[in-house]
Design an enzyme around this catalytic site. Structure first.
Site, PDB file in Angstrom:
ATOM      1  N   GLY A  11      77.391  17.456  52.440  1.00  0.00           N
ATOM      2  CA  GLY A  11      76.588  17.436  53.676  1.00  0.00           C
ATOM      3  C   GLY A  11      75.758  18.704  53.782  1.00  0.00           C
ATOM      4  N   ARG A  72      76.246  13.432  47.550  1.00  0.00           N
ATOM      5  CA  ARG A  72      77.691  13.416  47.262  1.00  0.00           C
ATOM      6  C   ARG A  72      77.814  12.603  45.975  1.00  0.00           C
ATOM      7  NH1 ARG A  72      79.949  15.358  51.931  1.00  0.00           N
ATOM      8  NH2 ARG A  72      78.967  14.759  53.893  1.00  0.00           N
ATOM      9  N   ASP A 103      84.165  22.083  50.657  1.00  0.00           N
ATOM     10  CA  ASP A 103      85.349  22.039  49.794  1.00  0.00           C
ATOM     11  C   ASP A 103      85.130  21.187  48.523  1.00  0.00           C
ATOM     12  OD1 ASP A 103      88.428  22.567  49.807  1.00  0.00           O
ATOM     13  OD2 ASP A 103      88.188  20.442  49.328  1.00  0.00           O
ATOM     14  N   THR A 125      78.632  24.558  55.026  1.00  0.00           N
ATOM     15  CA  THR A 125      79.097  23.361  55.749  1.00  0.00           C
ATOM     16  C   THR A 125      79.168  23.695  57.235  1.00  0.00           C
ATOM     17  OG1 THR A 125      80.993  21.914  56.196  1.00  0.00           O
ATOM     18  CG2 THR A 125      81.507  23.994  55.130  1.00  0.00           C
ATOM     19  N   ARG A 171      84.949  16.895  60.429  1.00  0.00           N
ATOM     20  CA  ARG A 171      85.921  16.265  59.529  1.00  0.00           C
ATOM     21  C   ARG A 171      87.330  16.471  60.087  1.00  0.00           C
ATOM     22  NH1 ARG A 171      84.439  14.333  54.468  1.00  0.00           N
ATOM     23  NH2 ARG A 171      82.457  15.411  54.428  1.00  0.00           N
TER      24      ARG A 171
HETATM   25  O1  F6P Z   1      80.998  17.949  56.098  1.00  0.00           O
HETATM   26  C1  F6P Z   1      79.916  17.853  56.972  1.00  0.00           C
HETATM   27  C2  F6P Z   1      79.950  16.532  57.710  1.00  0.00           C
HETATM   28  O2  F6P Z   1      78.838  16.501  58.581  1.00  0.00           O
HETATM   29  C3  F6P Z   1      81.242  16.245  58.477  1.00  0.00           C
HETATM   30  O3  F6P Z   1      81.316  16.923  59.697  1.00  0.00           O
HETATM   31  C4  F6P Z   1      81.173  14.742  58.612  1.00  0.00           C
HETATM   32  O4  F6P Z   1      82.477  14.197  58.744  1.00  0.00           O
HETATM   33  C5  F6P Z   1      80.545  14.326  57.310  1.00  0.00           C
HETATM   34  O5  F6P Z   1      79.848  15.449  56.808  1.00  0.00           O
HETATM   35  C6  F6P Z   1      79.585  13.162  57.401  1.00  0.00           C
HETATM   36  O6  F6P Z   1      79.194  12.843  56.115  1.00  0.00           O
HETATM   37  P1  F6P Z   1      77.953  11.931  55.716  1.00  0.00           P
HETATM   38  O7  F6P Z   1      76.728  12.768  55.754  1.00  0.00           O
HETATM   39  O8  F6P Z   1      78.262  11.478  54.316  1.00  0.00           O
HETATM   40  O9  F6P Z   1      77.895  10.808  56.699  1.00  0.00           O
END
Ligand code: F6P
Length: 320
Positions: A11, A72, A103, A125, A171
């Protein structure tokens, strides 16, 4: 070290650009070539790699997101994807790598470092969920964005005499909720580190109403195992208060980074360059108090998170 690579992964977070700028300009200042890898480990596998110059990072320090873009990557976790990524580092003769992310991104860096390529991890993050550092790049901006949203919601909630459950990201970590709840004067803060007590939430809301409160703000971290809507429904059922839901989602991940995040990113980015320049093995860069620190990358990621219960207690006391 002659040539280093840099990527952002997972993210995005506000301040990643400021960190990229510090690494790029710091490398050039120290007579090293710097290559930008696009879309994290995905771009590494695909060979989306370009040399960066001083002007490549002009006009980005104030921008949220990441100019290198991010992803990701599940492909990188598979042997074939990992091998391709390592081949690319060799093709481009990249001798050291800076990884900016959370992480999972840093664990990818650990896998690379085991092949002998030094990797420096920078904590990018909004979640503030890395135990080895007091703060991560992007957390402060995210908290400030949530505070601005709380202000707006408070205005309309008072006018309508409503309660509002605001769900924030993080998270499994409650820090965004905790810091924004305390600083935003929320009536209740719900975080995954503390067990949910619905009786006490309802009691507090009723007591507040009886004292003449026109609205209530309940900040719920996304890691709390109940949805914002379920919580709002229970509150309405058990208190009779009209309760709305706002899920802030990606709004809190974008936006111009605060001065604090730009400072953190610039200091950490330059430390990453110094560590590679001086021939160190893989390290994770963080902040403890006001000092920029670094630890062995793998050891840093294995540190146990310590939840700061004092901040939660303070939020409780100040919201009586
Ligand atoms: O790790 C950053 C974050 O924004 C978290 O707070 C959240 O759970 C997650 O990423 C959301 O991920 P994505 O962008 O894959 O929806």
């Amino acid at each position: 070290m002659k040539r280093i690579g840099i990527l952002t992964s997972g993210g995005d977070s506000p301040g990643m650009n400021a960190a990229i700028r510090a690494v790029v300009r710091g490398s050039i200042y120290n007579k090293m070539e710097i290559y930008g890898i696009e879309r994290g480990y995905e771009g590494l596998i695909a060979g989306d790699i370009k040399e960066l110059s001083v002007s490549s990072v002009s006009d980005i320090i104030q921008r949220g997101g990441t100019m290198l873009r991010t992803a990701r990557s599940t492909h990188f976790m598979e042997p074939e994807g990992f091998k391709r990524a390592m081949d690319m580092l060799e093709n481009f003769e990249i001798e050291g790598l800076v990884v900016i992310g959370g992480d999972g991104s840093m664990r990818g860096g650990v896998a690379i470092s085991k092949t002998g390529v030094p990797v420096i991890g920078l904590p990018g993050t909004i979640d503030n969920d890395l135990a080895y550092t007091d703060f991560t790049i992007g957390f402060d901006t995210s908290v400030n964005t949530v505070l601005s949203a709380i202000g707006n919601i408070r205005d309309t909630s008072s006018s309508h005499e409503r309660s509002t459950v605001i769900e924030v990201m993080g998270r499994n970590c409650g820090d965004i909720a905790l810091y924004s709840g305390l600083c935003g004067g929320a009536e209740t803060v719900l975080i995954p580190e503390v067990e949910l007590n619905i009786n006490s939430i309802c009691r507090k809301l009723i007591q507040g109403k009886n004292r003449g409160k026109l609205h209530s703000i309940i900040i719920k971290a996304e890691g709390v195992p109940v949805s914002a809507q379920e919580l709002a429904d229970v509150i309405t059922e058990r208190t009779g208060l009209e309760t709305k839901v706002v899920v802030l989602a990606y709004i809190q991940r974008g936006g111009t980074p605060t001065g604090r995040d730009r400072m953190l990113a610039s200091r950490m980015g330059y430390r990453a360059v110094e560590l590679l320049r001086d021939g160190n093995d893989s390290r994770a860069v963080g902040i403890k108090g006001s000092a920029i620190v670094d630890y062995d990358l793998e050891e840093a990621l294995n540190m146990e998170p310590v939840y700061d219960s004092a901040i939660n207690e303070l939020a409780e006391i100040l919201s009586i």
